[in-house]
Scaffold this motif. Structure first.
Motif, short mmCIF file in Angstrom:
data_model
loop_
_atom_site.label_atom_id
_atom_site.label_comp_id
_atom_site.label_asym_id
_atom_site.label_seq_id
_atom_site.Cartn_x
_atom_site.Cartn_y
_atom_site.Cartn_z
N VAL A 154 1.02 -1.21 -0.07
CA VAL A 154 0.18 -0.04 0.06
C VAL A 154 0.86 1.29 0.16
O VAL A 154 1.62 1.39 1.01
CB VAL A 154 -0.90 -0.01 1.19
CG1 VAL A 154 -1.86 1.49 1.19
CG2 VAL A 154 -1.83 -1.17 1.06
N ALA A 165 -4.74 0.29 4.42
CA ALA A 165 -3.97 -1.03 4.77
C ALA A 165 -4.82 -1.95 5.79
O ALA A 165 -4.79 -3.08 5.48
CB ALA A 165 -2.68 -0.62 5.29
N ARG A 169 -6.40 -6.00 5.14
CA ARG A 169 -6.04 -7.05 6.05
C ARG A 169 -7.35 -7.96 6.06
O ARG A 169 -6.86 -9.09 6.45
CB ARG A 169 -5.76 -6.64 7.57
CG ARG A 169 -4.38 -6.24 7.77
CD ARG A 169 -3.35 -7.17 7.44
NE ARG A 169 -3.34 -7.98 8.77
CZ ARG A 169 -3.82 -9.32 9.07
NH1 ARG A 169 -4.27 -9.96 7.97
NH2 ARG A 169 -3.68 -9.91 10.03
N VAL A 175 0.46 -7.42 4.39
CA VAL A 175 0.06 -5.97 3.88
C VAL A 175 1.35 -5.34 4.39
O VAL A 175 1.51 -5.23 5.43
CB VAL A 175 -1.05 -5.56 4.40
CG1 VAL A 175 -1.30 -4.19 4.05
CG2 VAL A 175 -2.20 -6.39 3.61
N MET A 177 2.92 -1.22 4.17
CA MET A 177 2.94 0.16 3.70
C MET A 177 4.12 0.68 3.24
O MET A 177 5.21 0.40 3.75
CB MET A 177 2.46 0.97 4.91
CG MET A 177 1.01 0.72 5.43
SD MET A 177 0.18 2.07 6.34
CE MET A 177 0.66 3.50 5.15
N VAL A 199 0.76 -5.18 10.05
CA VAL A 199 0.87 -4.29 8.81
C VAL A 199 2.51 -3.91 9.07
O VAL A 199 2.55 -2.75 10.20
CB VAL A 199 -0.15 -3.32 8.61
CG1 VAL A 199 0.45 -2.47 7.55
CG2 VAL A 199 -1.23 -3.99 8.53
#
Length: 312
Positions: A154, A165, A169, A175, A177, A199
């Protein structure tokens, strides 16, 4: 003597504007659609969440179908970039003057802003053609289902990007960032929420984009780390196309989009706004609903003006 004003001018030829055109044409109203040909719908490789298309539909096909439907009922659609929407100096000539960049002027009793937004694209090397081919996704609401168990990156920073983000999930445990070197600027609570959801944030700049077989496969950071993804999302936001209506003193919301009341009318009498340029959820189905409300309100407004409506 000048021609009688149109019932409406629709500014924008995306799903919102074309749906309004279908309704107004079937209401037998006199109007024109001014389409710059820049609808972000045309960038959609294939949508699988638009009702009625179980096998999905490309953005260009959807627009073509809607345009053909509007034109079947007599809608006039012109290619034009609108420069300004202003009040008519003489009320007898209509409520609004819509000026195009090539010097045309349309006068109408109402106007509909269906101008949409422009996505803020990530600044990455070698990426222009990749974005044009739809290799960067923008809407996890639309296509999150298609990235189940993908390795998802992301691109973004700040609370809104974190929210996207976390939304993703739902579909994938992997995931990450990517801030492209911009500090995250998050509160401690927001960072803890990211950590709890698993994340990761990579705040290094990206110096190289790797593609293979027509898709993005990896990114290399300034520190030399190679990050491998199946799917990339841009969460950098969008810029609403509201400038043509600014001379009217129209009210904008916190994200710079039009705020509307009942039946999609703005604070300016006779000016309507529909689709992504309105505060709310950016979805084709929502834009079409906006259009139905606005077009029907315009038709009722004209019936009342023509003395053919007994009550509101």
């Amino acid at each position: 003597m000048s021609a009688a004003p149109l019932d409406s001018v629709i500014v924008g030829g995306g799903p919102a504007g074309l749906t309004a055109a279908i309704y107004l044409a079937r209401y037998r109203r006199r109007f024109v659609v001014l389409d710059a040909g820049a609808s972000r719908t045309s960038w959609i490789p294939r949508s699988h969440n638009h009702a009625g298309f179980p096998d999905g539909v490309t953005g260009t096909e959807l627009l073509a179908r809607m345009r053909a439907q509007a034109e079947r009922y007599g809608a006039v659609i012109e290619r034009a970039v609108v420069a300004a929407v202003q009040r008519c100096a003489d009320p007898a000539e209509g409520a609004f003057e819509v000026h195009t960049e090539d010097g045309r002027t349309h006068r109408a009793r109402t106007a509909v802003m269906a101008t949409g937004v422009i996505d803020v694209e990530p600044v990455l090397p070698n990426l222009y053609q990749a974005v044009q081919r739809g290799l960067i996704r923008h809407c996890p609401i639309c296509d999150g289902y298609e990235v189940i168990d993908h390795r998802v990156g992301v691109i973004g920073h700040g609370a809104d990007a974190v929210g996207e983000a976390l939304w993703l999930r739902t579909y994938s445990p992997d995931v990450t960032m990517l801030t492209l070197g911009v500090p995250m600027d998050l509160t401690g609570a927001e960072r803890r929420r990211m950590a709890e959801a698993g994340v990761r944030a990579v705040e290094e700049p990206v110096v190289e984009v790797h593609t293979e077989a027509g898709r993005i496969t990896a990114l290399t950071t300034a520190a030399g780390e190679r990050l491998v993804f199946d799917t990339l999302y841009s969460a950098l936001g969008a810029v609403p196309r509201v400038d043509p209506a600014r001379p009217l003193g129209v009210t904008l919301g916190s994200t710079g989009r039009f705020t509307v009341g009942e039946h999609q009318q703005t604070n300016v009498d006779g000016l309507y706004a529909i689709g992504d340029v309105v505060e709310g959820l950016n979805q084709i189905s929502v834009a079409m609903g906006h259009a139905a409300l606005a077009a029907t309100s315009i038709h009722r407004r004209r019936l009342k003006g023509e003395g053919r409506l007994l009550s509101d």
